[in-house]
Design a protein around this motif. Sequence first.
Motif, PDB file in Angstrom:
ATOM      1  N   UNK A  26     -46.838  60.187 104.252  1.00 45.01           N
ATOM      2  CA  UNK A  26     -45.745  59.452 103.635  1.00 45.01           C
ATOM      3  C   UNK A  26     -45.868  57.940 103.749  1.00 45.01           C
ATOM      4  N   UNK A  27     -46.760  57.474 104.598  1.00 43.80           N
ATOM      5  CA  UNK A  27     -46.825  56.035 104.865  1.00 43.80           C
ATOM      6  C   UNK A  27     -48.269  55.590 104.974  1.00 43.80           C
ATOM      7  N   UNK A  28     -48.513  54.379 104.497  1.00 39.99           N
ATOM      8  CA  UNK A  28     -49.858  53.814 104.552  1.00 39.99           C
ATOM      9  C   UNK A  28     -49.791  52.404 105.115  1.00 39.99           C
ATOM     10  N   UNK A  29     -50.529  52.157 106.187  1.00 39.69           N
ATOM     11  CA  UNK A  29     -50.638  50.798 106.723  1.00 39.69           C
ATOM     12  C   UNK A  29     -51.649  50.076 105.849  1.00 39.69           C
ATOM     13  N   UNK A  30     -51.173  49.134 105.038  1.00 38.72           N
ATOM     14  CA  UNK A  30     -52.058  48.467 104.089  1.00 38.72           C
ATOM     15  C   UNK A  30     -52.539  47.117 104.594  1.00 38.72           C
ATOM     16  N   UNK A  31     -51.938  46.632 105.703  1.00 37.29           N
ATOM     17  CA  UNK A  31     -52.422  45.380 106.291  1.00 37.29           C
ATOM     18  C   UNK A  31     -51.948  45.279 107.730  1.00 37.29           C
ATOM     19  N   UNK A  32     -52.783  44.662 108.549  1.00 35.58           N
ATOM     20  CA  UNK A  32     -52.442  44.315 109.926  1.00 35.58           C
ATOM     21  C   UNK A  32     -52.711  42.833 110.074  1.00 35.58           C
ATOM     22  N   UNK A  37     -47.213  33.701 109.021  1.00 30.37           N
ATOM     23  CA  UNK A  37     -47.869  33.063 107.871  1.00 30.37           C
ATOM     24  C   UNK A  37     -48.743  34.068 107.130  1.00 30.37           C
ATOM     25  N   UNK A  38     -49.442  34.904 107.889  1.00 27.14           N
ATOM     26  CA  UNK A  38     -50.318  35.900 107.262  1.00 27.14           C
ATOM     27  C   UNK A  38     -49.503  36.949 106.497  1.00 27.14           C
ATOM     28  N   UNK A  39     -48.337  37.329 107.026  1.00 31.49           N
ATOM     29  CA  UNK A  39     -47.471  38.266 106.308  1.00 31.49           C
ATOM     30  C   UNK A  39     -47.074  37.667 104.965  1.00 31.49           C
ATOM     31  N   UNK A  40     -46.600  36.426 104.993  1.00 33.87           N
ATOM     32  CA  UNK A  40     -46.153  35.777 103.762  1.00 33.87           C
ATOM     33  C   UNK A  40     -47.284  35.607 102.754  1.00 33.87           C
ATOM     34  N   UNK A  41     -48.495  35.412 103.231  1.00 36.05           N
ATOM     35  CA  UNK A  41     -49.644  35.295 102.338  1.00 36.05           C
ATOM     36  C   UNK A  41     -49.983  36.643 101.691  1.00 36.05           C
ATOM     37  N   UNK A  42     -49.758  37.730 102.411  1.00 36.55           N
ATOM     38  CA  UNK A  42     -50.097  39.068 101.908  1.00 36.55           C
ATOM     39  C   UNK A  42     -49.072  39.606 100.915  1.00 36.55           C
ATOM     40  N   UNK A  43     -47.799  39.315 101.110  1.00 38.63           N
ATOM     41  CA  UNK A  43     -46.744  39.951 100.324  1.00 38.63           C
ATOM     42  C   UNK A  43     -46.885  39.800  98.806  1.00 38.63           C
ATOM     43  N   UNK A  44     -47.252  38.623  98.291  1.00 40.99           N
ATOM     44  CA  UNK A  44     -47.377  38.540  96.822  1.00 40.99           C
ATOM     45  C   UNK A  44     -48.535  39.370  96.263  1.00 40.99           C
ATOM     46  N   UNK A  45     -49.488  39.704  97.109  1.00 40.15           N
ATOM     47  CA  UNK A  45     -50.686  40.413  96.659  1.00 40.15           C
ATOM     48  C   UNK A  45     -50.575  41.926  96.765  1.00 40.15           C
ATOM     49  N   UNK A  46     -49.609  42.419  97.544  1.00 42.31           N
ATOM     50  CA  UNK A  46     -49.536  43.839  97.861  1.00 42.31           C
ATOM     51  C   UNK A  46     -48.173  44.418  97.501  1.00 42.31           C
ATOM     52  N   UNK A  76     -38.037  43.951 100.390  1.00 41.28           N
ATOM     53  CA  UNK A  76     -38.873  44.381 101.517  1.00 41.28           C
ATOM     54  C   UNK A  76     -37.986  44.590 102.746  1.00 41.28           C
ATOM     55  N   UNK A  77     -38.120  45.760 103.361  1.00 42.44           N
ATOM     56  CA  UNK A  77     -37.384  46.072 104.585  1.00 42.44           C
ATOM     57  C   UNK A  77     -38.165  45.535 105.779  1.00 42.44           C
ATOM     58  N   UNK A  78     -37.446  45.000 106.749  1.00 39.23           N
ATOM     59  CA  UNK A  78     -38.083  44.457 107.951  1.00 39.23           C
ATOM     60  C   UNK A  78     -37.547  45.202 109.159  1.00 39.23           C
ATOM     61  N   UNK A  79     -38.470  45.743 109.942  1.00 46.16           N
ATOM     62  CA  UNK A  79     -38.131  46.314 111.246  1.00 46.16           C
ATOM     63  C   UNK A  79     -38.808  45.423 112.277  1.00 46.16           C
TER      64      UNK A  79
END
Length: 133
Positions: A26-32, A37-46, A76-79
């Motif tokens: 049910x879930x896929x880790x698509x980035x670590x 800053x790295x999260x914000x850089x990834x979000x527009x691409x994924x 986007x949900x944040x935990x």
Amino acid sequence: MTNLIIADDHTVFREGLASFFKDEDEISVIAEVGNGEEVLAMLPQLDVQIVLMDISMPKMDGIEASQMIKTKFPGVKIIMLTMHETQNYIRKLLDIGVDGYCSSSNCLTGSYSDVCIKKTVFLPFLRSPESFD
């Protein structure tokens, strides 16, 4: 399928948390990543539905990153992963719109359902003032 980013500056913890999801259908880790800053850089691409994010990270901490995510990517949900469980931190998380938090000391025990459901406190249930009494 739910796509997930894990953001924590401790590589071993981040990899250990990601390993809990590797056999989940049910879930896929698509980035670590190691900071906000790295999260914000990834979000527009994924195509991301959930970010599991530590509060204390270098460059940009989880609180600042969460504020920006909720502004730029409101779906986007944040935990939040945190070792801080004081009322001040919980109030701050509520104020910025974080969807839930999980004590980082509990996140590496159990299965996917334990991590994402049983041991996560979903903040909408804490929005009333009497929740802090």
